[in-house]
Design an enzyme around this catalytic site. Sequence first.
Site, PDB file in Angstrom:
ATOM      1  N   LYS A  51       0.827  -1.209   0.000  1.00 13.09           N
ATOM      2  CA  LYS A  51       0.000   0.000   0.000  1.00 13.09           C
ATOM      3  C   LYS A  51       0.857   1.253   0.000  1.00 13.09           C
ATOM      4  O   LYS A  51       0.563   2.226  -0.692  1.00 13.09           O
ATOM      5  CB  LYS A  51      -0.951  -0.004   1.202  1.00 13.09           C
ATOM      6  CG  LYS A  51      -2.066  -1.020   1.029  1.00 13.09           C
ATOM      7  CD  LYS A  51      -3.031  -1.040   2.195  1.00 13.09           C
ATOM      8  CE  LYS A  51      -4.040  -2.183   2.014  1.00 13.09           C
ATOM      9  NZ  LYS A  51      -4.705  -2.537   3.266  1.00 13.09           N
ATOM     10  N   LYS A 106      -5.921 -12.468  -5.477  1.00 13.30           N
ATOM     11  CA  LYS A 106      -6.956 -12.554  -4.447  1.00 13.30           C
ATOM     12  C   LYS A 106      -8.198 -11.760  -4.858  1.00 13.30           C
ATOM     13  O   LYS A 106      -8.083 -10.664  -5.373  1.00 13.30           O
ATOM     14  CB  LYS A 106      -6.376 -11.981  -3.144  1.00 13.30           C
ATOM     15  CG  LYS A 106      -7.310 -12.030  -1.955  1.00 13.30           C
ATOM     16  CD  LYS A 106      -6.696 -11.347  -0.736  1.00 13.30           C
ATOM     17  CE  LYS A 106      -6.813  -9.827  -0.807  1.00 13.30           C
ATOM     18  NZ  LYS A 106      -6.468  -9.139   0.452  1.00 13.30           N
ATOM     19  N   LYS A 161     -12.278  -6.582  -2.006  1.00 10.51           N
ATOM     20  CA  LYS A 161     -13.311  -5.548  -2.031  1.00 10.51           C
ATOM     21  C   LYS A 161     -12.829  -4.362  -2.851  1.00 10.51           C
ATOM     22  O   LYS A 161     -13.594  -3.729  -3.562  1.00 10.51           O
ATOM     23  CB  LYS A 161     -13.581  -5.017  -0.612  1.00 10.51           C
ATOM     24  CG  LYS A 161     -14.141  -6.018   0.364  1.00 10.51           C
ATOM     25  CD  LYS A 161     -14.330  -5.366   1.759  1.00 10.51           C
ATOM     26  CE  LYS A 161     -13.770  -6.210   2.874  1.00 10.51           C
ATOM     27  NZ  LYS A 161     -13.113  -5.575   3.966  1.00 10.51           N
TER      28      LYS A 161
HETATM   29  P1  TYM Z   1     -10.360  -7.650   5.678  1.00  9.07           P
HETATM   30  O1  TYM Z   1     -11.468  -6.722   6.042  1.00  9.07           O
HETATM   31  O2  TYM Z   1      -9.492  -7.296   4.520  1.00  9.07           O
HETATM   32  O3  TYM Z   1     -10.950  -9.084   5.383  1.00  9.07           O
HETATM   33  C1  TYM Z   1     -11.831  -9.731   6.285  1.00  9.07           C
HETATM   34  C2  TYM Z   1     -11.550 -11.221   6.327  1.00  9.07           C
HETATM   35  O4  TYM Z   1     -11.764 -11.820   5.053  1.00  9.07           O
HETATM   36  C3  TYM Z   1     -10.613 -12.565   4.654  1.00  9.07           C
HETATM   37  N1  TYM Z   1     -10.493 -12.487   3.184  1.00  9.07           N
HETATM   38  C4  TYM Z   1     -10.445 -13.542   2.358  1.00  9.07           C
HETATM   39  N2  TYM Z   1     -10.463 -14.861   2.597  1.00  9.07           N
HETATM   40  C5  TYM Z   1     -10.391 -15.684   1.519  1.00  9.07           C
HETATM   41  N3  TYM Z   1     -10.315 -15.246   0.242  1.00  9.07           N
HETATM   42  C6  TYM Z   1     -10.297 -13.916  -0.035  1.00  9.07           C
HETATM   43  N4  TYM Z   1     -10.220 -13.502  -1.298  1.00  9.07           N
HETATM   44  C7  TYM Z   1     -10.356 -13.007   1.053  1.00  9.07           C
HETATM   45  N5  TYM Z   1     -10.353 -11.656   1.134  1.00  9.07           N
HETATM   46  C8  TYM Z   1     -10.426 -11.355   2.444  1.00  9.07           C
HETATM   47  C9  TYM Z   1      -9.462 -11.897   5.367  1.00  9.07           C
HETATM   48  O5  TYM Z   1      -8.349 -12.745   5.493  1.00  9.07           O
HETATM   49  C10 TYM Z   1     -10.090 -11.553   6.707  1.00  9.07           C
HETATM   50  O6  TYM Z   1     -10.088 -12.688   7.559  1.00  9.07           O
HETATM   51  N6  TYM Z   1      -6.774  -6.716   9.046  1.00  9.07           N
HETATM   52  C11 TYM Z   1      -8.034  -7.410   8.825  1.00  9.07           C
HETATM   53  C12 TYM Z   1      -9.114  -6.996   9.786  1.00  9.07           C
HETATM   54  C13 TYM Z   1      -8.788  -7.133  11.250  1.00  9.07           C
HETATM   55  C14 TYM Z   1      -8.731  -8.330  11.992  1.00  9.07           C
HETATM   56  C15 TYM Z   1      -8.441  -7.941  13.339  1.00  9.07           C
HETATM   57  C16 TYM Z   1      -8.877  -9.678  11.678  1.00  9.07           C
HETATM   58  C17 TYM Z   1      -8.558  -6.112  12.109  1.00  9.07           C
HETATM   59  N7  TYM Z   1      -8.351  -6.587  13.342  1.00  9.07           N
HETATM   60  C18 TYM Z   1      -8.308  -8.876  14.349  1.00  9.07           C
HETATM   61  C19 TYM Z   1      -8.739 -10.598  12.714  1.00  9.07           C
HETATM   62  C20 TYM Z   1      -8.449 -10.201  14.027  1.00  9.07           C
HETATM   63  C21 TYM Z   1      -8.517  -7.098   7.426  1.00  9.07           C
HETATM   64  O7  TYM Z   1      -8.157  -6.136   6.828  1.00  9.07           O
HETATM   65  O8  TYM Z   1      -9.462  -7.958   6.965  1.00  9.07           O
END
Ligand code: TYM
Length: 334
Positions: free
Chosen positions: A112, A196, A199
């Site tokens: 990023k 991947k 969003k």
């Molecule tokens: P985020 O919002 O990008 O994504 C949310 C969750 O979805 C999973 N994910 C996927 N899994 C499989 N295939 C995909 N294409 C795919 N895209 C997204 C992500 O791995 C995630 O589990 N940093 C984290 C949010 C966060 C968090 C936390 C997670 C903040 N604090 C504490 C766990 C514990 C994030 O940006 O997820």
Amino acid sequence: RQRILSGMQPTHDSLTIGNYIGALQQWVALQDSYDALYCVVDLHALTVHPDPAVLRERTRRTAAQYLAGGVDPERSVLFVQSHVPEHTELAWLLSCQTGYGEASRMTQFKDKAEKQGTEGTTVGLFTYPVLMAADILLYDAALVPVGEDQRQHLELTRDLAERLNTRFGEGTAVVPDAHIVKAVAKIYDLQEPTAKMSKSEAGKGSLLLLEDVKRTAKKIKSAVTDADETYAVRFDPAAKPGISNLLTIFSAVTGRGVDEIAAEYDGRGYGHLKVALADAVVAFLEPFQERANGYLADPAELDRVLADGADRARDIAQPVLERVKSRFGLLPAR
Ligand code: TYM
């Protein structure tokens, strides 16, 4: 019972089917055997500078999608990160234990920051993984269900927990395990089945949980498939990434095995598989959207559920934070 915690960023109007299959579906499966906390990480979403009104709306939409996906607010604690100020307080304590070099090695940050340039990159983006570690350690979570892209952040969280225990004594932090289900940990973009599904790249290759299902069906039918002479339908991610990704999605929304589905469509061409998959995904999305829209139609009730979740989350978080502060040597107020 052991505790688990996870969260998603409210950065878009809709989650993707990758978020659902890689994370939300696992959350729902785990809430029977663990004390689960699921939060909408709105503070993390501030790193992308959302419009205030839009952020508020997306926070509710994200919570509504957790509920529509099967998170049960009776059994699990469903809450908004910013409602529990202890998250940011612990994040500061942890940031003083995180190496600058260590944080600089986070690949999501590097990607990023490279796109945004030094002046466009905020300190918040840099310390993002420290806040994530705080989300987890604040609840003594033993397990964190996430997709593959969060593995490195989980490693940092574990390193920080171990460091706290070494510096301030065993029992300062619980060292969490990542719960990453290999078969579904990375759902790929339908137009680019080696990248991947995300969003932020929400083009033709991302299936969105709240989009018009006619669009969904169209996207599936125009998915990139693998050009080998045989047109075989089989699960083989290395040789056939496009078809294998479709089979993974098919399996997740129907509960059937990938090989069983492959056997049914093998020899009939890719077109048949896509039509059947589109039907299966639409059959999953229609009731999902109906439930989500039901929650969104009553924002006061949704806010009440979230306020209740925040109260329950704070009850767990406060004593953990007090313990850590005391171990750090901060003078108690009373
Ligand atoms: P985020 O919002 O990008 O994504 C949310 C969750 O979805 C999973 N994910 C996927 N899994 C499989 N295939 C995909 N294409 C795919 N895209 C997204 C992500 O791995 C995630 O589990 N940093 C984290 C949010 C966060 C968090 C936390 C997670 C903040 N604090 C504490 C766990 C514990 C994030 O940006 O997820």
